[in-house]
Design a protein around this motif. Structure first.
Motif, PDB file in Angstrom:
ATOM      1  N   SER A 173      -7.462 -99.486  24.760  1.00  0.00           N
ATOM      2  CA  SER A 173      -8.593-100.222  25.418  1.00  0.00           C
ATOM      3  C   SER A 173      -9.171-100.828  24.165  1.00  0.00           C
ATOM      4  O   SER A 173      -9.551-100.498  22.891  1.00  0.00           O
ATOM      5  CB  SER A 173      -9.598 -99.177  25.686  1.00  0.00           C
ATOM      6  OG  SER A 173      -9.358 -98.475  26.945  1.00  0.00           O
ATOM      7  N   ASP A 180     -10.330 -97.323  22.489  1.00  0.00           N
ATOM      8  CA  ASP A 180      -9.652 -96.033  22.822  1.00  0.00           C
ATOM      9  C   ASP A 180      -8.321 -96.355  22.901  1.00  0.00           C
ATOM     10  O   ASP A 180      -7.592 -97.361  23.242  1.00  0.00           O
ATOM     11  CB  ASP A 180     -10.242 -95.709  24.271  1.00  0.00           C
ATOM     12  CG  ASP A 180      -9.345 -94.318  24.779  1.00  0.00           C
ATOM     13  OD1 ASP A 180      -9.393 -93.265  23.959  1.00  0.00           O
ATOM     14  OD2 ASP A 180      -9.107 -94.019  26.013  1.00  0.00           O
ATOM     15  N   LEU A 181      -7.385 -95.305  22.337  1.00  0.00           N
ATOM     16  CA  LEU A 181      -5.921 -95.357  22.184  1.00  0.00           C
ATOM     17  C   LEU A 181      -5.480 -94.105  23.012  1.00  0.00           C
ATOM     18  O   LEU A 181      -6.031 -92.865  22.385  1.00  0.00           O
ATOM     19  CB  LEU A 181      -5.712 -95.269  20.822  1.00  0.00           C
ATOM     20  CG  LEU A 181      -4.168 -95.108  20.172  1.00  0.00           C
ATOM     21  CD1 LEU A 181      -3.506 -96.402  20.820  1.00  0.00           C
ATOM     22  CD2 LEU A 181      -3.846 -95.175  18.904  1.00  0.00           C
ATOM     23  N   ASP A 182      -4.608 -94.201  23.862  1.00  0.00           N
ATOM     24  CA  ASP A 182      -4.083 -93.235  24.691  1.00  0.00           C
ATOM     25  C   ASP A 182      -2.526 -93.305  24.375  1.00  0.00           C
ATOM     26  O   ASP A 182      -2.040 -94.086  24.929  1.00  0.00           O
ATOM     27  CB  ASP A 182      -4.429 -93.295  26.067  1.00  0.00           C
ATOM     28  CG  ASP A 182      -4.167 -92.062  26.757  1.00  0.00           C
ATOM     29  OD1 ASP A 182      -3.932 -90.933  26.371  1.00  0.00           O
ATOM     30  OD2 ASP A 182      -3.519 -92.240  28.127  1.00  0.00           O
ATOM     31  N   GLU A 191       0.536 -93.174  16.159  1.00  0.00           N
ATOM     32  CA  GLU A 191      -0.867 -93.495  15.630  1.00  0.00           C
ATOM     33  C   GLU A 191      -1.038 -94.412  14.328  1.00  0.00           C
ATOM     34  O   GLU A 191      -1.640 -95.260  14.141  1.00  0.00           O
ATOM     35  CB  GLU A 191      -1.651 -92.241  15.622  1.00  0.00           C
ATOM     36  CG  GLU A 191      -2.013 -91.533  16.828  1.00  0.00           C
ATOM     37  CD  GLU A 191      -2.586 -90.378  17.039  1.00  0.00           C
ATOM     38  OE1 GLU A 191      -3.506 -90.311  15.801  1.00  0.00           O
ATOM     39  OE2 GLU A 191      -2.627 -89.571  17.742  1.00  0.00           O
ATOM     40  N   ASP A 242       1.132 -91.658  25.545  1.00  0.00           N
ATOM     41  CA  ASP A 242       1.679 -90.526  26.529  1.00  0.00           C
ATOM     42  C   ASP A 242       3.305 -90.540  26.164  1.00  0.00           C
ATOM     43  O   ASP A 242       3.840 -91.666  26.284  1.00  0.00           O
ATOM     44  CB  ASP A 242       1.577 -91.154  27.831  1.00  0.00           C
ATOM     45  CG  ASP A 242       1.917 -90.025  28.851  1.00  0.00           C
ATOM     46  OD1 ASP A 242       2.308 -88.733  28.566  1.00  0.00           O
ATOM     47  OD2 ASP A 242       2.329 -90.279  30.234  1.00  0.00           O
ATOM     48  N   GLY A 297      -1.627 -96.751  25.774  1.00  0.00           N
ATOM     49  CA  GLY A 297      -2.614 -97.143  26.437  1.00  0.00           C
ATOM     50  C   GLY A 297      -3.657 -97.832  25.609  1.00  0.00           C
ATOM     51  O   GLY A 297      -4.455 -96.840  24.677  1.00  0.00           O
TER      52      GLY A 297
END
Length: 94
Positions: free
Chosen positions: A61, A38-40, A24, A42, A59
Motif C-alpha cells: 500500500s 503497508d507491506l504484506d 523485506e 505471503d 501486497g
C-alpha cells in the motif's frame, strides 16, 4: 548444481522466515520507505518429491503521492529471488 537435501518441517519454516527477511530487505532497498504505508508478504512453500517451489505474493500500500511503479516492485522481487537462490545453494544443497 548439487542436489537439494531432504528438507524437514524445521528447514521449511527456516526457509520461509529467511525468504521473508530477504524480500523485506530487497523491497526496502528498491522502494522509498516513506512512500510505503503497508507491506504484506505471503510466502507459499511447496515441497514434494524433493522439489522446492516458492511463490510469493507481495501486497504494497502506497502513500497517495507515491510514484512507485509496478516495474520497481517486480525488480525488487526478482532481486530477492536471486539472493534466495544463493541462500538455498549455500545452506540446503548436498
Amino acid at each position: 548444481m548439487s542436489k537439494l537435501k531432504v528438507l524437514t518441517q524445521d528447514d521449511l519454516a527456516t526457509i520461509s522466515d529467511d525468504f521473508g527477511e530477504i524480500l523485506e530487505n530487497e523491497v526496502s532497498k528498491a522502494l522509498p520507505a516513506k512512500e510505503i504505508e503497508d507491506l504484506d508478504l505471503d510466502i507459499l512453500l511447496s515441497y514434494e518429491n524433493n522439489q522446492l517451489d516458492v511463490d510469493v505474493d507481495v501486497g504494497v500500500s502506497f502513500d497517495e503521492l507515491s510514484e512507485i511503479t509496478q516495474e520497481q516492485i517486480v525488480k525488487a522481487i526478482d532481486g530477492a529471488y536471486l539472493r534466495f537462490d544463493s541462500y538455498i545453494d549455500e545452506n540446503f544443497r548436498v
